[in-house]
Design a protein around this motif. Structure first.
Motif, PDB file in Angstrom:
ATOM      1  N   LYS A  10      60.438  51.469  40.779  1.00 45.49           N
ATOM      2  CA  LYS A  10      60.294  50.100  40.293  1.00 45.49           C
ATOM      3  C   LYS A  10      59.610  49.261  41.361  1.00 45.49           C
ATOM      4  N   CYS A  11      58.656  48.438  40.952  1.00 47.98           N
ATOM      5  CA  CYS A  11      57.963  47.568  41.916  1.00 47.98           C
ATOM      6  C   CYS A  11      58.907  46.456  42.384  1.00 47.98           C
ATOM      7  N   ARG A  12      58.960  46.298  43.702  1.00 48.50           N
ATOM      8  CA  ARG A  12      59.850  45.297  44.267  1.00 48.50           C
ATOM      9  C   ARG A  12      59.331  43.884  44.021  1.00 48.50           C
ATOM     10  N   GLU A  13      58.053  43.756  43.696  1.00 50.90           N
ATOM     11  CA  GLU A  13      57.481  42.431  43.456  1.00 50.90           C
ATOM     12  C   GLU A  13      57.609  42.024  41.993  1.00 50.90           C
ATOM     13  N   CYS A  14      57.072  42.867  41.095  1.00 54.35           N
ATOM     14  CA  CYS A  14      56.974  42.436  39.699  1.00 54.35           C
ATOM     15  C   CYS A  14      57.939  43.171  38.774  1.00 54.35           C
ATOM     16  N   GLY A  15      58.620  44.185  39.302  1.00 52.19           N
ATOM     17  CA  GLY A  15      59.610  44.874  38.485  1.00 52.19           C
ATOM     18  C   GLY A  15      59.041  45.901  37.507  1.00 52.19           C
ATOM     19  N   VAL A  25      52.840  52.429  45.877  1.00 50.82           N
ATOM     20  CA  VAL A  25      52.581  50.997  45.667  1.00 50.82           C
ATOM     21  C   VAL A  25      52.292  50.716  44.195  1.00 50.82           C
ATOM     22  N   CYS A  26      52.594  49.512  43.804  1.00 48.46           N
ATOM     23  CA  CYS A  26      52.343  49.053  42.446  1.00 48.46           C
ATOM     24  C   CYS A  26      50.831  48.895  42.248  1.00 48.46           C
ATOM     25  N   GLU A  27      50.307  49.448  41.175  1.00 45.03           N
ATOM     26  CA  GLU A  27      48.887  49.341  40.878  1.00 45.03           C
ATOM     27  C   GLU A  27      48.476  47.885  40.680  1.00 45.03           C
ATOM     28  N   PHE A  28      49.411  47.091  40.263  1.00 48.16           N
ATOM     29  CA  PHE A  28      49.107  45.735  39.850  1.00 48.16           C
ATOM     30  C   PHE A  28      49.024  44.765  41.032  1.00 48.16           C
ATOM     31  N   ASP A  29      50.035  44.759  41.872  1.00 47.04           N
ATOM     32  CA  ASP A  29      50.078  43.762  42.946  1.00 47.04           C
ATOM     33  C   ASP A  29      50.285  44.363  44.331  1.00 47.04           C
ATOM     34  N   PHE A  30      50.181  45.695  44.437  1.00 48.85           N
ATOM     35  CA  PHE A  30      50.368  46.409  45.707  1.00 48.85           C
ATOM     36  C   PHE A  30      51.791  46.278  46.255  1.00 48.85           C
TER      37      PHE A  30
END
Ligand SMILES: Cc1ncc(COP(=O)(O)O)c(C=O)c1O
Ligand SMILES: [Zn+2]
Lengths: 420, 82
Positions: A10-15, A25-30
């Motif tokens: 799970k992305c720690r920034e955007c979930g 890393v999240c593809e969306f916001d790193f």
């Protein structure tokens, strides 16, 4: 054992949710990806009694670790002593103090064996045959040893100018040790290119979401060894800041799955003044970390100028009412000696940082003297002996004569009551 | 030449925060950039960028950014640990 506790990344920034692969890393916001669990399911299956019935290793908290099957690497890692530190408590003027002693973690004498055993167990589940890391010491030692013990091939990348003893402690396991010339930035960039290009399991890059979770076991053990209580204060050394955030996560999870009563706790972070980007940001009241391109401290294991989890570490300290502190090289040496002389524990420079920062925080009133405190001591002093050596006396030399020995002891006992 | 995607964190200090550095870069180098993340205070700015272009062009753009005082890190911020 059931395998469905660990559900996804799970992305720690955007979930956003991601599959449990070798991605970080999240593809969306790193944003960094983190393991996520089915806590309701875990809550229904886990219990104190169940955990206590298992072998004394970090794997007794298996439900809360991000692998699918049974662990295959590092089965003996963890469950290091939690020492009630009476003499150190007295020296620091506090009532109740404990040392979580990972200087004796198995097999390579630092807390890194915890993260590496999870990373390599997961690497095997994902089908990797080659594992790698870039490191200035403890991580390299642990990857080399645990890979050797589990039949994985390993590559360890190090800055070319590393101390001989650190290099030796990797070489002995038959790993491929590669020294890279150049400044930290360049070495770092090359490593990220290598990680991207070769399909290896890079423990702190594409396996980072798994790797990082291993640190939580230090926190679960502290809780269990305190008789299922969360300590009011925990002091944690910070390099990337990952261990600190994971100690917090472990305390929160233990409450969430019903292992322990909720109680207030503060997590405090410790750094060396020669590389203190996280402590600086916390003291300045911001969570934006200003990179430190040229770390300069004897605490080399903590010398990360661009800490990946710095932002999260600052926020953990702030939210839990913790403080950050940093100490000079001289204070680090004093910290190492104090811990050794009061508790018989020889820690590496990172342990000196933790002890010295704890002392400063206590003196400043940021850690109250009458509440329980745990110091996370994360690595063994034999690995950084050269840092302390110039600050210790030489042994006194005598001839093989009882008279000389008598004279020496007599001089020593002058002024103190006779003991013979 | 093959097109590549590379991801970086850009760190600006107080001087860099107010200069339109990314715009300047895009005028000089043929790279497509995509901002994924950013936070800026008076003191520092951090921007997450994805570059798309030829490897050599991306390399040159990164070099230029560094020459004007921007710290450029791959998104794998610290591949080196203790
Ligand atoms: C002995 C020791 N203690 C503490 C740390 C801090 O770890 P983290 O990067 O999780 O903050 C390290 C990391 O390299 C270490 O080697
Ligand atoms: Zn995201």
């Amino acid at each position: 054992m059931a395998t469905e506790f660990f559900s996804h990344l799970k992305c720690r920034e955007c979930g956003r949710l991601y599959p449990k692969k070798a991605i970080h890393v999240c593809e969306f916001d790193f944003g960094p990806l983190e393991a996520d669990y089915d806590y309701n399911l875990i809550r229904s299956q886990i219990s104190r009694a169940r955990i206590e019935s298992r072998p004394q290793s970090m794997w007794r908290y298996r439900e809360l670790l991000p692998i699918d099957g049974d662990p295959t690497v590092g089965l003996q890692v963890g469950f290091t002593p939690l020492v009630k530190a009476r003499q150190l408590a007295q020296a620091l003027g506090v009532k109740e103090l404990y040392v979580k002693n990972d200087t004796v973690n198995y097999p390579t004498l630092s807390f890194k064996d915890r993260v590496v055993s999870v990373a390599l167990s997961r690497a095997r589940e994902l089908g990797f045959k080659i594992v790698a890391c870039a490191s200035t010491g403890n991580l390299a030692n642990s990857v080399a040893a645990n890979a050797a013990a589990s039949g994985l091939k390993s590559y360890v990348l190090i800055p070319a100018d590393l101390e001989a003893s650190k290099v030796l402690n990797s070489l002995v396991y038959g790993t491929n040790v590669i020294g890279i010339h150049g400044a930290y930035d360049q070495v770092n960039r090359l490593c990220s290119e290598i990680a991207g290009k070769y399909g290896w399991g890079f423990v702190n890059v594409n396996l980072r979401p798994y790797y990082a979770e291993g640190s939580k076991t230090m926190g679960y053990e502290i809780i269990e060894q305190l008789g299922w209580k969360i300590p009011a204060h925990t002091v944690v050394p910070m390099a990337s800041g990952s261990l600190l955030t994971k100690i917090c996560k472990s305390y929160q999870e233990a409450v969430r799955v019903g292992l322990v009563e909720e109680s207030h706790f503060s997590i405090h972070g410790a750094q060396a003044t020669g590389c203190n980007p996280i402590a600086l940001a916390h003291k300045a009241g911001t969570d934006l970390i200003k990179p430190q391109p040229k770390p300069n401290t004897i605490a080399k294991s903590l010398a990360i100028g661009t800490p990946a989890d710095g932002y999260y570490a600052v926020n953990v300290m702030r939210k839990t009412g913790g403080s950050a502190e940093d100490v000079s090289d001289a204070e680090i040496i004093e910290g190492i000696k104090l811990l050794a002389e009061t508790e018989g524990i020889f820690a590496e420079t990172a342990g000196g940082v933790t002890t010295a920062c704890a002392r400063k925080l206590i003196e400043a009133g940021k850690i109250p003297r009458d509440e329980p405190i745990v110091l996370c001591i994360t690595g063994n002093g034999l690995k950084t002996a050269e840092a302390v050596q110039p600050h210790l006396p030489s042994p006194r030399l005598i001839k093989p004569s009882l008279r000389e020995f008598d004279q020496l002891v007599a001089a020593e006992l002058q002024g103190s009551p006779a003991t013979v | 030449m093959a097109q590549e995607k590379q991801r970086f964190w850009l760190n600006f200090d107080s001087k860099g925060v107010t200069r339109p550095i990314i715009w300047e870069m895009s005028k000089k180098y043929d790279v497509v950039f995509n901002i994924r993340n950013s936070s800026v205070t008076e003191e520092v700015g951090i921007i997450g960028l994805e570059f798309e272009g030829e490897r050599e062009t991306i390399k040159a753009a990164v070099k230029w950014l560094e020459s004007v005082g921007v710290r450029v890190e791959p998104v794998e911020i610290n591949t080196i640990e203790g």
